[in-house]
Design an enzyme around this catalytic site. Structure first.
Site, mmCIF file in Angstrom:
data_model
loop_
_atom_site.group_PDB
_atom_site.id
_atom_site.type_symbol
_atom_site.label_atom_id
_atom_site.label_comp_id
_atom_site.label_asym_id
_atom_site.label_seq_id
_atom_site.Cartn_x
_atom_site.Cartn_y
_atom_site.Cartn_z
ATOM 1 N N GLY A 132 63.813 40.751 56.367
ATOM 2 C CA GLY A 132 62.802 42.447 56.434
ATOM 3 C C GLY A 132 62.372 43.227 57.758
ATOM 4 O O GLY A 132 62.835 42.343 59.302
ATOM 5 N N GLY A 134 59.460 45.323 59.946
ATOM 6 C CA GLY A 134 58.659 46.306 60.129
ATOM 7 C C GLY A 134 57.920 46.335 61.550
ATOM 8 O O GLY A 134 58.644 46.156 62.885
ATOM 9 N N GLY A 135 56.295 46.635 61.831
ATOM 10 C CA GLY A 135 56.661 47.617 62.691
ATOM 11 C C GLY A 135 56.019 46.222 63.570
ATOM 12 O O GLY A 135 56.486 46.087 65.067
ATOM 13 N N VAL A 139 62.460 40.004 59.894
ATOM 14 C CA VAL A 139 62.444 38.048 59.888
ATOM 15 C C VAL A 139 63.397 37.838 59.600
ATOM 16 O O VAL A 139 64.606 38.802 58.825
ATOM 17 C CB VAL A 139 61.397 38.809 58.166
ATOM 18 N N ASP A 248 43.207 40.095 53.938
ATOM 19 C CA ASP A 248 44.443 40.910 53.305
ATOM 20 C C ASP A 248 45.383 40.692 51.685
ATOM 21 O O ASP A 248 46.621 40.682 51.659
ATOM 22 C CB ASP A 248 45.469 41.564 54.363
ATOM 23 N N LYS A 250 46.678 41.300 48.377
ATOM 24 C CA LYS A 250 46.485 42.417 47.476
ATOM 25 C C LYS A 250 48.031 41.820 47.050
ATOM 26 O O LYS A 250 48.807 40.754 47.551
ATOM 27 C CB LYS A 250 47.209 43.110 48.826
ATOM 28 N N PRO A 251 48.718 42.247 46.444
ATOM 29 C CA PRO A 251 49.977 42.025 45.538
ATOM 30 C C PRO A 251 51.359 41.644 46.498
ATOM 31 O O PRO A 251 51.547 40.967 46.038
ATOM 32 C CB PRO A 251 50.199 43.255 44.475
ATOM 33 N N ASN A 253 51.183 40.774 49.219
ATOM 34 C CA ASN A 253 51.135 39.269 50.070
ATOM 35 C C ASN A 253 51.426 38.219 48.864
ATOM 36 O O ASN A 253 50.916 37.206 49.611
ATOM 37 C CB ASN A 253 50.275 39.277 50.888
#
Lengths: 1018, 189
Positions: A132, A134-135, A139, A248, A250-251, A253
């Site tokens: 992965g 991201g900002g 990963v 945080d 949330k689905p 995570n």
């Protein structure tokens, strides 16, 4: 004959146009003898009955498969908390990177890979692919070469690494998550904060996120939602216990492990210790707005109850497919979170029961003090509801009320006492709500409260010690064989609502012994055993209340009535066993979540047990075999103690990693990897030892190891020892008793931490046998693993040190003893396959005049040699050969492809000759090396031309012997000459020579000959 | 990719320039892939992602908002997009199969369970082959399947793209679906 498509189409459509009953006649007429066509049309008509699509799922959804979800993978959307923006208007999605696209960009911090196809290395991690981006950075999926497991590595992007606060946050995530050890939280293995760039190493979860699941399947079933919700709550409870707030939830995570769908909470990027005031006061809003709590949205200080609000939102999303606080734009979302009441769930999805809607409603209380107060409480409640739903019972609705009332009510539900106050008076009394709810239960009037005992499940293992052939393999005293027994009780509780005037009022719980029930064996080799009602190794299961025995589950068959309430279970087991673990919970919960969930370590044979009318209570028990600590050293000849319990004189230390204490040889836990090895080499041997690991620990026994360099198990023969329960997901190749990186244990063996285990290893040539606690875990010949032999050169070593590994975790060893073995008689190996020249190489500079004709290897003039390498100092070659009249040839040993000036190789030549020409008669040995004169053996026999004979060439540590048809013809001791020349060669001479070989066989010989005679040396 | 180029390509396709379709395909392919990956990874408040939504978004991104009102090249774009989606899926399935058979040496196994994703991939690959064979014998039916199954158009819409009446479209679909299921050994038979 393939079916004609146009014809099939015409017929199929015609058949569709007629009513179904007439189709057979139509096909009969149209197809005639074309049975193929008819079958096809019939099949098509049949499949036509199934409407639906050609693809099982929307193609776009299918694209999501195959990714590996990882801790932190989906955590885009949040910028650095220290940056100027509160959070971005648009979340920044993590872009999944195609594993095949060698994404070298941004991976410059990797050093070159040691395996082709991999991306590179980071420390001792071999990076396989990018999972992965991201900002925050990337990963990576990587292989940890020290611990032999796949990990996910999150690398902070260099741009962020430069920012102090980003770096701090990154480190904070690692530390926060690392502090939480729970099976529902993604484990953090390591953090390298000083690395450039910093990175953290975590568990690699093979699975998808809850968000993925939601996207693909939409709202979940109630049962599944409860299962997932309960596990999230359990993970949160563990985090909260450490004083951490996730912030945080949330689905995206929440990860769902493939197969088991175990929930794992990931991304503790925002997690903070509750008392970490410096960050909470920054006023910076961090988190994902749609799943935030109102206090988060307002930038107020938060505590663990904030996570419970988010959990409510997640559950809402699981019910409806989306967050209740959707709005266009961040500010609108925040406003909704702070002010708006979510649309009632049942308006969106009327399949959601009211009680569940109520639970979510309570989680969604805008004021944290009105929510449930702990995640533990939520986990328990959801667990109970799950149990009830699975048992097919209706669940009482939970009225909204103050948290305190709810907690009390909940307690009442659990203990079952509430029904006693069943006076339908005060409608505000929450307990009444329960009572009313109870009334709705069909069959309540029957009022039997039953407790079923589910009996023992299974005994896995292994009390039968196995013996290695020919050796007195000891009875495995002290073996902690896995004796696992799971027993379940079913407590079926129903309320008796009828009042019996003046008599006992209240609820009775009944205890019913039932037939055995099986669910899961813990080990692969588990044999399911029922002995009537209970495992034979359990003598007694007493249920006590206030110290008094109220039930004896072993002797008492039938029904026992027990009031709901708190009890104590007392388990008595046979000598040689002890109760190792137990768990108590809703039976269906236990039955449906096998594995490590909820196991408690038993202290003695008793544990508390609460019977309730609310659900069936189950108990699972696990027995372990106790150790016979009266080990007596072996007196059989040949066995030698390698550790006397007092000092380490047989061992050499590397580094400060080992010590002797309390009669054990043990690691010091300084988080450094180092090994301890014997003072001398051992080749073939039997080794026995006892070992004990701390929870989560790992060690290994190295065999035929050597001393240079940084030592890893992957470099030579090593037997793994590991607490794989704690490690969670490890491959079979890395389980206890596996040969590291080569062969998994034949049967699963279970290392229990804090218990002594017995390991017996027998190493003979390439044959490796391992018995662990009486379980025969390995019996392999390494030659059957050619790929591994090539990959791990150490496997081919014939001798070396015995080593014990310190893995930075506590491992103890004692009673280490060894018996050396004489090497096994090696077998003949055929070097010529009868078909072609496989394994043989002609000389690069000379012509190749060798062929296989009718299964015979034929060499013809002019001069030509076939080489083969890989021969040591001691071996025996046996060839069936013949030579034409006037021709000559040879078998050459201790040679190399280096040629003399006359284009013949150096080495020891065993002549094959039908004439006496040049004196090189058959059986003569000519040894030619640089600066070393030619020697010849004595000639005793000259075979006739064109007749097959057997030529033996033996080399024993420099002593070369030649035999013709079994008779010694010559012998030369070449001493150290020819050392390094590990080839043999076949040679054919000039002048019309034809030499033939039917077979060429090879076997290894022990190093020194028993007798050395008649060597002639000029 | 500047949007006017895509618009020009679409115009060219509309005018019947075969090479333009070839040039368009890789652009659409890339865009779909990117979009799909992005969608599936980031938080998406919606439910299941529909392929039509994906195709529409790809169109908007490639052609631009202004042009979309006058969707001249719509049908051509849809056809291209359906093919691109098929390629994306097949490539994905092939890659996964390769990974599976390749050196994924440390596959962690918790329990022995069949891998539904593998079955799905195999089925997808089989469908792709069967669809190619069908195209040789019955191009119209194959095109309909492609538009519907991979392009996300309803059977009716797909039929409209091909100039078929509603009834004809459904008959074509019924035949093609039954035929293909038999070809790929669909378990639902």
């Amino acid at each position: 004959m393939p079916v004609d498509l146009a014809r099939a189409k015409e017929l199929f459509l015609a058949a569709l146009d007629v009513p179904a009953p007439e189709r057979a006649a139509l096909l009969e007429r149209a197809c005639g003898d074309d049975h193929e066509l008819r079958r096809r049309i019939e099949a098509m008509l049949q499949t036509h009955e199934n409407s639906g699509e050609l693809l099982p799922r929307a193609p776009s959804a299918m694209l999501a498969e195959g990714g590996v979800a990882v801790g932190g993978m989906t955590d885009g959307g949040v910028t650095d908390a220290g940056a100027t923006a509160a959070f971005p208007q648009q979340s920044q999605p993590v872009t999944r990177v195609d594993a095949t696209s060698s994404d070298a960009d941004g991976l410059s911090f990797l050093s070159p890979a040691s395996t082709p196809g991999h991306l590179g290395r980071l420390g001792h991690y071999e990076v396989q692919e990018v999972i992965g981006k991201g900002g925050f950075g990337v990963v990576l999926k990587a292989f940890d070469e020290r611990l032999h497991r796949v990990v996910a590595i999150k690398v902070l992007s260099p741009a962020y690494a430069a920012s102090g606060s980003a770096r701090k946050r990154f480190i904070r995530e690692a530390r926060a998550a690392a502090a939480v050890k729970n099976e529902h939280v993604v484990g953090i293995h390591d953090v390298q904060e000083d690395a450039q760039p910093p990175y953290l190493v975590m568990e690699c979860i093979d699975g998808i996120s809850l968000q993925d699941k939601l996207d693909r399947h939409g709202p979940l079933e109630v049962k599944e939602m409860l299962r997932i919700g309960m596990q999230i709550a359990e993970g949160l409870a563990a985090a909260h216990k450490q004083g951490l707030v996730h912030r945080d939830i949330k689905p995206s995570n929440i990860l769902l492990e493939n197969g088991v769908e175990r929930v794992k909470i990931t991304y503790f990027g925002l997690a903070r210790a509750v008392d970490d005031a410096s960050v909470t006061q920054s006023g910076v809003v961090a988190g994902t707005p749609m799943y935030m709590s109102p206090e988060q949205a307002e930038g107020l200080p938060v505590d663990h109850r904030s996570d419970l609000f988010s959990l409510g939102t997640v559950l809402y999303a699981l019910c409806t497919g989306h967050s209740p606080f959707r709005a266009s734009g961040t500010h609108a979302v925040l406003k909704r979170v702070i002010d708006a009441s979510p649309r009632p769930i049942r308006e969106v999805n009327n399949e959601i029961p009211e009680w569940l809607s109520d639970i979510i409603g309570q989680l969604h209380a805008k004021k944290s003090e009105e929510r449930f107060q702990t995640a533990r409480e939520v986990a328990e409640l959801l667990g109970q509801r799950l149990a009830a739903v699975q048992a097919g019972r209706e669940v009482p609705s939970v009225r909204r009320g103050s948290a305190a009332a709810a907690a009390e009510r909940d307690k009442d539900i659990r203990s079952g006492v509430s029904a006693e106050s069943g006076d339908p008076g005060d409608p505000g009394d929450p307990r009444r709500a329960v009572a009313v709810g109870q009334r709705r239960i069909p069959g309540t009037a029957l009022a039997a409260v039953a407790v079923l005992i589910l009996v023992p499940l299974y005994v896995s293992f292994v009390l039968r010690p196995e013996r290695f052939s020919g050796h007195g393999w000891p009875w495995l005293i002290g073996a902690f064989g896995l004796a696992a027994l799971l027993a379940g009780f079913l407590l079926l509780v129903q309320s008796r609502r009828r009042r019996i005037a003046g008599a006992l009022a209240g609820i009775l719980a009944g205890l019913v012994l039932s037939s055995p029930f099986v669910y899961r064996s813990l080990t692969d080799q588990g044999t399911l055993t029922y002995s009537g009602t209970i495992d034979a190794n359990i003598e007694r299961i007493l249920i006590k209340r206030d110290g008094e025995v109220v039930a004896d589950l072993i002797t008492k068959h039938g029904t026992i009535q027990l009031p709901a309430g708190d009890y104590e279970a007392e388990i008595t087991v046979k000598d040689g066993y002890e109760l190792a673990k137990y768990r108590v919970g809703p039976f269906s919960h236990l039955a449906n979540t096998p594995g490590a969930l909820g196991w408690q370590k038993a202290a003695g044979g008793t544990f508390p047990l609460t019977l309730t009318r609310d659900f069936h209570v189950g108990i699972s028990l696990e027995l372990a075999k106790t150790i016979d600590r009266s080990y007596t050293p072996k007196t059989e000849p040949g066995w030698v103690q390698l550790f006397n319990g007092k000092d380490h004189k047989e061992w050499d230390f590397i580094g400060p990693y080992w010590k002797v204490a309390d009669g054990t040889l043990r690691t010091t836990q300084n988080l450094s990897v180092g090994w301890l090895h014997t003072k001398r080499d051992y080749a073939d041997f039997e080794l026995e030892l006892e070992y004990r690991l701390a929870p989560g620990a790992k060690s290994a026994v190295f065999l035929r190891g050597w001393l240079q360099g940084d030592i890893h198990g992957s470099e030579f023969l090593a037997i793994q020892l590991i607490d794989d329960w704690a490690s969670g997901m490890i491959g079979k190749l890395n389980g206890t008793a596996s040969i590291v990186d080569v062969v998994a244990a034949k049967q699963r063996v279970d290392t229990k931490p804090k218990s002594w285990h017995m390991l017996a290893i027998k190493v003979q040539g390439r044959r490796i046998q391992v018995v662990h606690d009486g379980v025969r875990a390995q019996d392999v010949n390494l030659d059957d693993y050619p790929e591994a032999l090539k990959r791990i050169p150490g496997l081919t070593k014939k001798t070396g040190r015995i080593g014990l590994q310190n893995f930075g975790t506590l491992a103890e060893f004692r009673n280490i003893r060894i018996k050396e073995l004489s090497p096994e008689k090696p077998a003949w190996v055929q070097l010529f396959n009868g078909k072609d020249l496989t394994g043989w190489t002609p000389h690069a500079r000379l012509p190749n005049n060798w062929k296989v004709e009718n299964g015979i290897l034929v060499g013809r003039s002019p001069n030509s040699y076939l080489f083969r390498d890989g021969f040591g100092k001691s071996f025996h070659l046996r060839a069936e050969t013949r030579i034409n009249d006037g021709g000559y040839g040879a078998i050459i040993v201790h040679t190399s492809s280096e040629l003399r000036s006359n284009n013949s190789p150096f080495g020891c030549w065993a002549s094959i000759n039908s004439t006496e020409k040049s004196g090189y008669k058959t059986g003569v040995l000519s040894c030619v090396y640089l600066n070393w004169p030619v020697f010849r053996g004595a000639v005793e026999k000259l075979p006739r031309p064109n007749e097959w004979f057997v030529l033996d060439v033996l080399s024993q540590d420099g002593l070369i012997t030649v035999k013709v048809d079994g008779k010694n013809t010559s012998q030369v001791d070449i001493g150290g000459r020819g050392g390094g020349s590990n080839h043999i060669a076949l040679g054919v001479g000039n002048q019309g020579s034809v030499v033939e070989f039917k077979s060429i066989a090879f076997k290894e010989l022990p190093a020194k000959p028993a007798t050395g005679t008649s060597g002639t040396r000029n | 990719m500047p949007s006017h180029e895509v618009t020009q390509l679409l115009d060219a396709v509309t005018r019947g320039a075969a090479h333009a379709a070839e040039q368009l395909l890789p652009l659409v392919y890339e865009e779909l892939r990117r979009l799909a990956a992005g969608y599936l990874d980031c938080e998406n408040p919606g439910h299941t992602l529909q392929p039509t939504a994906l195709v529409h978004e790809a169109y908007l991104r490639l052609v631009g908002g202004e042009a979309s009102a006058e969707w001249q090249g719509r049908s051509h774009f849809l056809a291209t997009a359906a093919l691109a989606m098929r390629h994306v899926l097949i490539d994905n399935a092939r890659r996964k199969r390769r990974d599976k058979h390749g050196g994924d040496r440390q596959r962690v196994e918790l329990v022995d369970q069949p891998d539904p994703a593998t079955d799905e991939d195999e089925r997808l690959l089989a469908l792709d082959e069967a669809l190619t064979r069908l195209a040789n014998a019955d191009a119209a039916a194959a095109e309909l399947v492609q538009l519907h199954t991979f392009g996300g158009l309803s059977v009716e819409e797909a039929g409209k793209q091909l100039g078929l009446s509603r009834a004809t479209a459904y008959r074509q679909w019924a035949f093609a679906r039954a035929w293909l299921r038999c070809e790929i050994g669909d378990p639902r038979q």
